[in-house]
Design a protein around this motif. Structure first.
Motif, PDB file in Angstrom:
ATOM      1  N   GLY A 165       0.809  -1.208   0.000  1.00 20.64           N
ATOM      2  CA  GLY A 165       0.000   0.000   0.000  1.00 20.64           C
ATOM      3  C   GLY A 165       0.844   1.260   0.000  1.00 20.64           C
ATOM      4  N   TYR A 166       1.925   1.241   0.754  1.00 15.20           N
ATOM      5  CA  TYR A 166       2.815   2.399   0.818  1.00 15.20           C
ATOM      6  C   TYR A 166       3.429   2.682  -0.554  1.00 15.20           C
ATOM      7  N   VAL A 167       3.985   1.642  -1.175  1.00 14.66           N
ATOM      8  CA  VAL A 167       4.613   1.819  -2.482  1.00 14.66           C
ATOM      9  C   VAL A 167       3.572   2.217  -3.524  1.00 14.66           C
ATOM     10  N   GLY A 168       2.396   1.600  -3.452  1.00 22.74           N
ATOM     11  CA  GLY A 168       1.330   1.945  -4.395  1.00 22.74           C
ATOM     12  C   GLY A 168       0.922   3.397  -4.289  1.00 22.74           C
ATOM     13  N   HIS A 169       0.769   3.870  -3.066  1.00 26.03           N
ATOM     14  CA  HIS A 169       0.381   5.270  -2.898  1.00 26.03           C
ATOM     15  C   HIS A 169       1.490   6.188  -3.383  1.00 26.03           C
ATOM     16  N   TYR A 170       2.724   5.822  -3.125  1.00 21.22           N
ATOM     17  CA  TYR A 170       3.858   6.630  -3.596  1.00 21.22           C
ATOM     18  C   TYR A 170       3.844   6.732  -5.117  1.00 21.22           C
ATOM     19  N   MET A 171       3.637   5.609  -5.786  1.00 16.79           N
ATOM     20  CA  MET A 171       3.700   5.601  -7.246  1.00 16.79           C
ATOM     21  C   MET A 171       2.491   6.284  -7.882  1.00 16.79           C
ATOM     22  N   LEU A 172       1.310   6.096  -7.314  1.00  9.55           N
ATOM     23  CA  LEU A 172       0.093   6.638  -7.916  1.00  9.55           C
ATOM     24  C   LEU A 172      -0.191   8.073  -7.506  1.00  9.55           C
ATOM     25  N   GLY A 173       0.357   8.470  -6.379  1.00  6.21           N
ATOM     26  CA  GLY A 173       0.127   9.834  -5.913  1.00  6.21           C
ATOM     27  C   GLY A 173       1.099  10.816  -6.549  1.00  6.21           C
ATOM     28  N   SER A 174       1.212  11.976  -5.936  1.00  8.67           N
ATOM     29  CA  SER A 174       2.061  13.034  -6.502  1.00  8.67           C
ATOM     30  C   SER A 174       3.522  12.910  -6.081  1.00  8.67           C
ATOM     31  N   HIS A 175       3.793  12.067  -5.088  1.00  8.22           N
ATOM     32  CA  HIS A 175       5.145  11.997  -4.533  1.00  8.22           C
ATOM     33  C   HIS A 175       6.166  11.504  -5.563  1.00  8.22           C
ATOM     34  N   PHE A 176       5.830  10.447  -6.282  1.00  8.42           N
ATOM     35  CA  PHE A 176       6.729   9.906  -7.305  1.00  8.42           C
ATOM     36  C   PHE A 176       7.021  10.955  -8.376  1.00  8.42           C
ATOM     37  N   ARG A 177       5.997  11.662  -8.808  1.00 12.10           N
ATOM     38  CA  ARG A 177       6.182  12.690  -9.834  1.00 12.10           C
ATOM     39  C   ARG A 177       7.073  13.812  -9.311  1.00 12.10           C
ATOM     40  N   ARG A 178       6.880  14.199  -8.052  1.00 15.04           N
ATOM     41  CA  ARG A 178       7.708  15.255  -7.478  1.00 15.04           C
ATOM     42  C   ARG A 178       9.167  14.821  -7.396  1.00 15.04           C
ATOM     43  N   ASP A 179       9.390  13.598  -6.949  1.00 14.91           N
ATOM     44  CA  ASP A 179      10.764  13.108  -6.846  1.00 14.91           C
ATOM     45  C   ASP A 179      11.421  13.019  -8.222  1.00 14.91           C
ATOM     46  N   SER A 180      10.661  12.573  -9.205  1.00 16.97           N
ATOM     47  CA  SER A 180      11.195  12.498 -10.568  1.00 16.97           C
ATOM     48  C   SER A 180      11.525  13.882 -11.099  1.00 16.97           C
ATOM     49  N   LYS A 181      10.706  14.850 -10.750  1.00 11.62           N
ATOM     50  CA  LYS A 181      10.941  16.229 -11.203  1.00 11.62           C
ATOM     51  C   LYS A 181      12.250  16.773 -10.633  1.00 11.62           C
ATOM     52  N   VAL A 182      12.534  16.450  -9.376  1.00  9.74           N
ATOM     53  CA  VAL A 182      13.785  16.905  -8.775  1.00  9.74           C
ATOM     54  C   VAL A 182      14.979  16.366  -9.560  1.00  9.74           C
ATOM     55  N   VAL A 183      14.914  15.072  -9.903  1.00  7.82           N
ATOM     56  CA  VAL A 183      16.007  14.449 -10.661  1.00  7.82           C
ATOM     57  C   VAL A 183      16.173  15.121 -12.025  1.00  7.82           C
ATOM     58  N   VAL A 184      15.076  15.270 -12.738  1.00 11.69           N
ATOM     59  CA  VAL A 184      15.147  15.822 -14.090  1.00 11.69           C
ATOM     60  C   VAL A 184      15.517  17.303 -14.062  1.00 11.69           C
ATOM     61  N   ASP A 185      15.050  18.028 -13.070  1.00 11.81           N
ATOM     62  CA  ASP A 185      15.454  19.437 -12.964  1.00 11.81           C
ATOM     63  C   ASP A 185      16.972  19.546 -12.820  1.00 11.81           C
ATOM     64  N   GLN A 186      17.560  18.649 -12.060  1.00 13.49           N
ATOM     65  CA  GLN A 186      19.018  18.647 -11.916  1.00 13.49           C
ATOM     66  C   GLN A 186      19.697  18.293 -13.245  1.00 13.49           C
ATOM     67  N   ALA A 187      19.110  17.341 -13.962  1.00 14.25           N
ATOM     68  CA  ALA A 187      19.661  16.958 -15.268  1.00 14.25           C
ATOM     69  C   ALA A 187      19.590  18.125 -16.249  1.00 14.25           C
ATOM     70  N   LEU A 188      18.484  18.841 -16.235  1.00 16.69           N
ATOM     71  CA  LEU A 188      18.330  19.988 -17.130  1.00 16.69           C
ATOM     72  C   LEU A 188      19.316  21.103 -16.782  1.00 16.69           C
ATOM     73  N   ALA A 189      19.519  21.330 -15.488  1.00 17.06           N
ATOM     74  CA  ALA A 189      20.493  22.345 -15.071  1.00 17.06           C
ATOM     75  C   ALA A 189      21.890  21.950 -15.529  1.00 17.06           C
ATOM     76  N   TYR A 190      22.178  20.662 -15.457  1.00 12.52           N
ATOM     77  CA  TYR A 190      23.478  20.172 -15.934  1.00 12.52           C
ATOM     78  C   TYR A 190      23.627  20.408 -17.436  1.00 12.52           C
ATOM     79  N   VAL A 191      22.587  20.105 -18.197  1.00 16.22           N
ATOM     80  CA  VAL A 191      22.629  20.322 -19.649  1.00 16.22           C
ATOM     81  C   VAL A 191      22.875  21.804 -19.953  1.00 16.22           C
ATOM     82  N   ASP A 192      22.200  22.663 -19.234  1.00 13.79           N
ATOM     83  CA  ASP A 192      22.369  24.102 -19.469  1.00 13.79           C
ATOM     84  C   ASP A 192      23.787  24.584 -19.151  1.00 13.79           C
ATOM     85  N   SER A 193      24.483  23.858 -18.301  1.00 11.53           N
ATOM     86  CA  SER A 193      25.833  24.268 -17.904  1.00 11.53           C
ATOM     87  C   SER A 193      26.907  23.808 -18.883  1.00 11.53           C
ATOM     88  N   LEU A 194      26.530  22.921 -19.800  1.00 11.30           N
ATOM     89  CA  LEU A 194      27.517  22.331 -20.700  1.00 11.30           C
ATOM     90  C   LEU A 194      27.887  23.270 -21.848  1.00 11.30           C
TER      91      LEU A 194
END
Length: 271
Positions: free
Chosen positions: A84-113
């Motif tokens: 239930g915990y993992v299901g709620h994490y994946m289906l709720g907004s938490h997974f999307r927020r965590d993924s956004k943090v990762v990708v935002d860092q990747a985008l900042a890295y791309v901009d620095s290149l």
């Protein structure tokens, strides 16, 4: 007066829990005492639950942290009471927020290149749980709490219906816009090439340089396979400026790439 305030807070917590559960009912532990509720009245629905089996008495949020930090390894299934915990994490907004943090860092890295623009700069993408999401499948199979069934999973893959992960798609489109060539490197086998291409295109993903799939008869580990394919890219003169995946085996093993990014995935482990 204090009792009335506490009751109001408990009702508010219950209302928040119901609203956050969405289309499925999570097994969430509510406060067990009035004192507990007063201290933290608005507990998020991802309140830690305790794991079972090998991970008995380990709080589910701590178990997920161990997975993401690559401290918990070699596990076959999500602890049963953490479904239930993992299901709620994946289906709720938490997974999307965590993924956004990762990708935002990747985008900042791309901009620095400072890109050379010579056509030799590439970015390696995993596919499953990185570019395409198999959550529609795992939501029907315990969010990783039930043993993996290759037959039913392959049947799902062959539907070609997996949705794209929007945060990864942001990164993909950014890389295309600055002239970096995406390379897909997946553990899917060669016989899945046609349906994988179809699925990617259905999700509006195109323009990749190469789609590398596992060849028949390969017996090594995921790390050996993926690092070997990256070595071939490097030997061909390509510069791997970035590498993103949901498994540690996607990003471990030289050459990893100039910078690696790990997306969250508490549903399964590939070593």
């Amino acid at each position: 007066m204090e009792m009335a305030r506490t009751t109001t807070l408990l009702l508010a917590a219950a209302a928040l829990l119901v609203a956050s559960c969405g289309a499925w009912e999570a097994n969430i532990r509510m406060p067990t005492s009035l004192d507990e509720a007063v201290v933290a009245p608005l507990i998020h629905a991802l309140r830690p639950l305790l794991g079972s089996g090998k991970h008995a008495r380990v709080a589910c949020d701590s178990w997920v942290l161990g997975v993401e930090a690559h401290n918990v390894r070699g596990w076959k299934t999500v602890p049963a009471s953490c479904e239930g915990y993992v299901g709620h994490y994946m289906l709720g907004s938490h997974f999307r927020r965590d993924s956004k943090v990762v990708v935002d860092q990747a985008l900042a890295y791309v901009d620095s290149l400072k890109l050379s623009g010579n056509g030799k700069e590439v970015w390696v993408f995993d596919i499953d749980e990185t570019t395409l999401s198999n959550l529609p499948y795992y939501a029907k199979h315990g969010f990783g709490a039930t043993p993996f069934n290759a037959t039913s999973f392959d049947a799902y893959v062959l539907e070609g219906s997996a949705p794209s992960l929007p945060e990864t798609k942001r990164l993909y489109n950014k890389l295309l816009s600055v002239g970096v060539k995406p390379v897909f490197l997946t553990g899917r086998t060669e016989d899945k090439r046609a349906i994988t291409v179809t699925n990617l295109r259905r999700q509006g993903i195109s323009g990749w340089m190469n789609l590398l799939l596992k060849q028949p008869g390969f017996k090594g580990s995921a790390v050996t396979y993926k690092s070997g394919e990256r070595q071939k890219l490097q030997d061909a003169g390509y510069i791997i400026i970035g590498n993103i995946g949901d498994q540690w085996s996607d990003i471990l093993g030289a050459p990893e790439g100039a910078r690696t990014f790990k997306l969250p995935d508490p549903m399964y482990y590939i070593g």
